[in-house]
Design a protein around this motif. Structure first.
Motif, PDB file in Angstrom:
ATOM      1  N   ARG A 190       0.850  -1.178   0.000  1.00 21.40           N
ATOM      2  CA  ARG A 190       0.000   0.000   0.000  1.00 21.40           C
ATOM      3  C   ARG A 190       0.892   1.235   0.000  1.00 21.40           C
ATOM      4  NH1 ARG A 190      -3.255  -3.939   1.996  1.00 21.40           N
ATOM      5  NH2 ARG A 190      -5.490  -3.695   1.567  1.00 21.40           N
ATOM      6  N   PRO A 191       0.330   2.398  -0.322  1.00 23.90           N
ATOM      7  CA  PRO A 191       1.189   3.581  -0.478  1.00 23.90           C
ATOM      8  C   PRO A 191       2.107   3.870   0.696  1.00 23.90           C
ATOM      9  CG  PRO A 191      -0.967   4.030  -1.408  1.00 23.90           C
ATOM     10  CD  PRO A 191      -1.057   2.687  -0.759  1.00 23.90           C
ATOM     11  N   ARG A 192       1.661   3.623   1.916  1.00 25.65           N
ATOM     12  CA  ARG A 192       2.477   3.969   3.080  1.00 25.65           C
ATOM     13  C   ARG A 192       3.224   2.766   3.660  1.00 25.65           C
ATOM     14  NH1 ARG A 192       1.782   8.709   5.574  1.00 25.65           N
ATOM     15  NH2 ARG A 192       1.995   7.806   7.641  1.00 25.65           N
ATOM     16  N   SER A 193       3.240   1.653   2.939  1.00 29.13           N
ATOM     17  CA  SER A 193       3.930   0.463   3.427  1.00 29.13           C
ATOM     18  C   SER A 193       5.430   0.576   3.207  1.00 29.13           C
ATOM     19  CB  SER A 193       3.418  -0.796   2.707  1.00 29.13           C
ATOM     20  OG  SER A 193       2.068  -1.035   2.994  1.00 29.13           O
ATOM     21  N   PHE A 194       6.204   0.067   4.183  1.00 30.35           N
ATOM     22  CA  PHE A 194       7.654  -0.028   4.010  1.00 30.35           C
ATOM     23  C   PHE A 194       7.991  -1.307   3.254  1.00 30.35           C
ATOM     24  CE2 PHE A 194      11.566  -2.088   5.389  1.00 30.35           C
ATOM     25  CZ  PHE A 194      12.504  -1.141   4.995  1.00 30.35           C
ATOM     26  N   PHE A 195       8.966  -1.203   2.358  1.00 26.45           N
ATOM     27  CA  PHE A 195       9.504  -2.380   1.679  1.00 26.45           C
ATOM     28  C   PHE A 195      10.949  -2.082   1.331  1.00 26.45           C
ATOM     29  CE2 PHE A 195       9.861  -5.603  -1.726  1.00 26.45           C
ATOM     30  CZ  PHE A 195       9.299  -6.684  -1.075  1.00 26.45           C
ATOM     31  N   GLN A 196      11.790  -3.109   1.353  1.00 26.22           N
ATOM     32  CA  GLN A 196      13.195  -2.912   1.005  1.00 26.22           C
ATOM     33  C   GLN A 196      13.307  -2.339  -0.406  1.00 26.22           C
ATOM     34  OE1 GLN A 196      15.537  -3.115   3.096  1.00 26.22           O
ATOM     35  NE2 GLN A 196      15.121  -4.701   4.611  1.00 26.22           N
ATOM     36  N   THR A 197      14.230  -1.385  -0.594  1.00 25.60           N
ATOM     37  CA  THR A 197      14.320  -0.697  -1.882  1.00 25.60           C
ATOM     38  C   THR A 197      15.172  -1.440  -2.904  1.00 25.60           C
ATOM     39  OG1 THR A 197      16.175   0.613  -1.059  1.00 25.60           O
ATOM     40  CG2 THR A 197      13.977   1.563  -0.830  1.00 25.60           C
ATOM     41  N   ASN A 198      15.829  -2.517  -2.496  1.00 27.70           N
ATOM     42  CA  ASN A 198      16.640  -3.315  -3.421  1.00 27.70           C
ATOM     43  C   ASN A 198      15.975  -4.679  -3.544  1.00 27.70           C
ATOM     44  OD1 ASN A 198      18.676  -4.955  -4.614  1.00 27.70           O
ATOM     45  ND2 ASN A 198      20.257  -3.563  -3.889  1.00 27.70           N
ATOM     46  N   THR A 199      15.208  -4.873  -4.612  1.00 25.46           N
ATOM     47  CA  THR A 199      14.380  -6.067  -4.743  1.00 25.46           C
ATOM     48  C   THR A 199      15.213  -7.340  -4.776  1.00 25.46           C
ATOM     49  OG1 THR A 199      12.807  -4.734  -6.021  1.00 25.46           O
ATOM     50  CG2 THR A 199      12.544  -7.116  -6.097  1.00 25.46           C
ATOM     51  N   VAL A 200      16.295  -7.338  -5.546  1.00 19.38           N
ATOM     52  CA  VAL A 200      17.121  -8.549  -5.693  1.00 19.38           C
ATOM     53  C   VAL A 200      17.745  -8.949  -4.360  1.00 19.38           C
ATOM     54  CG1 VAL A 200      19.223  -9.455  -6.759  1.00 19.38           C
ATOM     55  CG2 VAL A 200      17.578  -8.177  -8.141  1.00 19.38           C
ATOM     56  N   VAL A 201      18.296  -7.983  -3.645  1.00 22.66           N
ATOM     57  CA  VAL A 201      18.946  -8.292  -2.374  1.00 22.66           C
ATOM     58  C   VAL A 201      17.917  -8.639  -1.305  1.00 22.66           C
ATOM     59  CG1 VAL A 201      20.528  -7.441  -0.606  1.00 22.66           C
ATOM     60  CG2 VAL A 201      20.931  -6.887  -2.999  1.00 22.66           C
ATOM     61  N   ALA A 202      16.753  -8.001  -1.333  1.00 17.63           N
ATOM     62  CA  ALA A 202      15.687  -8.356  -0.392  1.00 17.63           C
ATOM     63  C   ALA A 202      15.272  -9.812  -0.574  1.00 17.63           C
ATOM     64  CB  ALA A 202      14.490  -7.434  -0.572  1.00 17.63           C
ATOM     65  N   ALA A 203      15.151 -10.246  -1.821  1.00 14.77           N
ATOM     66  CA  ALA A 203      14.794 -11.643  -2.079  1.00 14.77           C
ATOM     67  C   ALA A 203      15.865 -12.580  -1.522  1.00 14.77           C
ATOM     68  CB  ALA A 203      14.610 -11.867  -3.581  1.00 14.77           C
ATOM     69  N   GLY A 204      17.137 -12.201  -1.678  1.00 12.01           N
ATOM     70  CA  GLY A 204      18.213 -13.012  -1.129  1.00 12.01           C
ATOM     71  C   GLY A 204      18.176 -13.076   0.387  1.00 12.01           C
ATOM     72  N   LEU A 205      17.832 -11.958   1.018  1.00 16.84           N
ATOM     73  CA  LEU A 205      17.726 -11.904   2.477  1.00 16.84           C
ATOM     74  C   LEU A 205      16.634 -12.853   2.967  1.00 16.84           C
ATOM     75  CD1 LEU A 205      18.548 -10.369   5.144  1.00 16.84           C
ATOM     76  CD2 LEU A 205      16.665  -8.802   4.624  1.00 16.84           C
ATOM     77  N   TYR A 206      15.479 -12.828   2.315  1.00 21.90           N
ATOM     78  CA  TYR A 206      14.386 -13.707   2.724  1.00 21.90           C
ATOM     79  C   TYR A 206      14.721 -15.175   2.458  1.00 21.90           C
ATOM     80  CZ  TYR A 206      11.584  -9.447   3.146  1.00 21.90           C
ATOM     81  OH  TYR A 206      11.100  -8.219   3.514  1.00 21.90           O
ATOM     82  N   ARG A 207      15.427 -15.459   1.362  1.00 16.82           N
ATOM     83  CA  ARG A 207      15.828 -16.848   1.107  1.00 16.82           C
ATOM     84  C   ARG A 207      16.767 -17.356   2.201  1.00 16.82           C
ATOM     85  NH1 ARG A 207      15.993 -15.121  -4.393  1.00 16.82           N
ATOM     86  NH2 ARG A 207      18.251 -14.801  -4.296  1.00 16.82           N
ATOM     87  N   GLN A 208      17.681 -16.478   2.654  1.00 18.65           N
ATOM     88  CA  GLN A 208      18.589 -16.882   3.716  1.00 18.65           C
ATOM     89  C   GLN A 208      17.820 -17.196   4.997  1.00 18.65           C
ATOM     90  OE1 GLN A 208      22.500 -17.053   4.029  1.00 18.65           O
ATOM     91  NE2 GLN A 208      21.180 -18.433   5.203  1.00 18.65           N
ATOM     92  N   ALA A 209      16.888 -16.337   5.352  1.00 22.70           N
ATOM     93  CA  ALA A 209      16.095 -16.582   6.554  1.00 22.70           C
ATOM     94  C   ALA A 209      15.295 -17.872   6.427  1.00 22.70           C
ATOM     95  CB  ALA A 209      15.164 -15.399   6.813  1.00 22.70           C
ATOM     96  N   ARG A 210      14.716 -18.116   5.253  1.00 23.09           N
ATOM     97  CA  ARG A 210      13.936 -19.341   5.059  1.00 23.09           C
ATOM     98  C   ARG A 210      14.823 -20.574   5.221  1.00 23.09           C
ATOM     99  NH1 ARG A 210       9.985 -20.959  -0.008  1.00 23.09           N
ATOM    100  NH2 ARG A 210       9.375 -18.750   0.184  1.00 23.09           N
ATOM    101  N   GLU A 211      16.040 -20.496   4.708  1.00 24.34           N
ATOM    102  CA  GLU A 211      16.984 -21.616   4.839  1.00 24.34           C
ATOM    103  C   GLU A 211      17.281 -21.906   6.311  1.00 24.34           C
ATOM    104  OE1 GLU A 211      21.715 -22.170   4.108  1.00 24.34           O
ATOM    105  OE2 GLU A 211      20.561 -21.329   2.415  1.00 24.34           O
ATOM    106  N   TRP A 212      17.503 -20.844   7.092  1.00 20.41           N
ATOM    107  CA  TRP A 212      17.780 -21.046   8.519  1.00 20.41           C
ATOM    108  C   TRP A 212      16.563 -21.590   9.248  1.00 20.41           C
ATOM    109  CZ3 TRP A 212      20.713 -15.818   9.773  1.00 20.41           C
ATOM    110  CH2 TRP A 212      22.004 -15.893   9.224  1.00 20.41           C
ATOM    111  N   VAL A 213      15.366 -21.115   8.911  1.00 25.58           N
ATOM    112  CA  VAL A 213      14.150 -21.630   9.537  1.00 25.58           C
ATOM    113  C   VAL A 213      13.996 -23.112   9.234  1.00 25.58           C
ATOM    114  CG1 VAL A 213      11.627 -21.515   9.581  1.00 25.58           C
ATOM    115  CG2 VAL A 213      12.973 -19.398   9.559  1.00 25.58           C
TER     116      VAL A 213
END
Length: 358
Positions: A190-213
């Motif tokens: 939504r317009p006021r939602s925060f999201f990481q501004t680097n899409t490629v690196v954000a995806a990598g960050l979430y993949r790392q967290a998923r791997e650890w989980v």
């Protein structure tokens, strides 16, 4: 910027490692995750300057006048192209750019976000709502100029101060969210939602967290400062046993977006509106925190120490505050860590650490 990019990353990793010295051993660092060194940013926050007939998109100069910033190397190519196409369409709306020194004019900023699928969200930051009819009448022309334009809104910022946007947001079209697809999850901004501004690196960050989980395979996960659900939804999808996942976020719009994504994915995640720093009950096997630069603070550290979850995943954009919080979590030790270069050409960073009890 004249330093070769691999050297920049090496130096940045050294700076972050120094800040975390005593908490993270040399052999606990995984190789840094990097994306493109330019053309990586999915959001443009632009000062509108110039005149009604010839506006400019850019920044404020030393005299607080808006100046053009053409051909900026930060933006993703499709976003840069969209900005070029939007400029004449915005000029046709007839909005007077806001002049900071004289405090005259209406249009202060233009904030444009691009998705991996080529869609756009454009926010007009206005001094008052009086010019909304002009934007509404021009929606068709704006969409013709930028065919991927999905969400258009106006943010009302009547105050003369160094704050980018105000509290009131008015959606001007039929769509309220911008779908952001990262791997197998579509987030809804939504317009006021925060999201990481680097899409490629954000995806990598979430993949790392998923791997650890998946490796930890906890029965329950609590995601604090969950935003639109990045870590929580990845935890819900991580391979392993069926697990309870909950998320807490102070922004209602972000919680609404996270709930929509969970519904579309068919996963049962309990997203609630709340202040993570005020929580005293964190009774889950794994706690994930992704706070703003100030960190999670002594109160939440104490709550985590008291609840004693088996593991904590801490994603930080400020290694200095992370180090302070690790000092306040004496019952935990770092077992894994990784740097993510979310903001190339700067000393800003994202670092994620896996903590284990005992």
């Amino acid at each position: 910027m004249e330093v070769p990019y691999p050297t920049q990353v090496t130096e940045l990793e050294s700076v972050v490692a120094d800040l975390l010295q005593g908490h993270v051993a040399d052999d606990q660092w995984s190789p840094p995750f990097v994306g493109a060194e330019s053309g990586f940013r999915n959001k443009a926050k632009l000062v509108v300057g110039g005149t009604k007939a010839a506006p400019t998109f850019g920044i404020l100069d030393a005299n607080l006048r808006g100046v053009a910033l053409p051909e900026c190397g930060l933006y993703e190519p499709q976003l840069a192209e969209a900005l070029d196409r939007l400029l004449p369409a915005v000029a046709d709306l007839g909005l007077v750019p806001y002049d900071v020194p004289t405090r005259q004019g209406e249009l202060k900023h233009l904030i444009v976000t691009g998705s991996p699928d080529g869609e756009l969200m454009t926010r007009f930051v206005l001094r008052s709502p009086g010019q909304l009819p002009r934007i509404r009448r021009g929606l068709g022309d704006l969409r013709s100029a930028a065919p991927g334009l999905r969400v258009v809104s106006a943010n009302i910022q009547p105050e003369h101060k160094a704050v980018l946007e105000g509290e009131e947001e008015i959606v001007l079209g039929e769509h309220e969210t911008l779908p952001m697809r990262l791997d197998d999850i579509t987030f809804h901004l939504r317009p006021r939602s925060f999201f990481q501004t680097n899409t490629v690196v954000a995806a990598g960050l979430y993949r790392q967290a998923r791997e650890w989980v998946s490796h930890i395979d906890p029965r329950s996960v609590l995601d604090l400062y969950c935003g639109v659900g990045g870590f929580a939804l990845n935890a819900a999808l991580a391979p392993g046993r069926a697990r309870r996942v909950d998320g807490v976020e102070v922004a209602p719009d972000a919680v609404a977006s996270a709930r929509r994504s969970a519904l579309e994915l068919g996963v049962d995640v309990g997203f609630e509106v709340g202040d993570a720093r005020a929580l005293t009950d964190v009774d889950h096997q794994l706690v994930v925190v992704n706070p703003p630069r100030r960190g999670i603070g002594a109160g939440l550290c104490a709550a985590i120490e008291s609840a004693a979850p088996d593991h904590v995943i801490y994603s930080s954009c400020n290694a200095a505050s992370l180090a302070r919080d690790l000092d306040a979590l004496p019952g935990y030790r770092v077992t894994r860590s990784r740097l993510f270069d979310m903001f190339p050409q700067t000393r800003h960073h994202e670092v994620i650490v896996l903590l284990e009890r005992g």
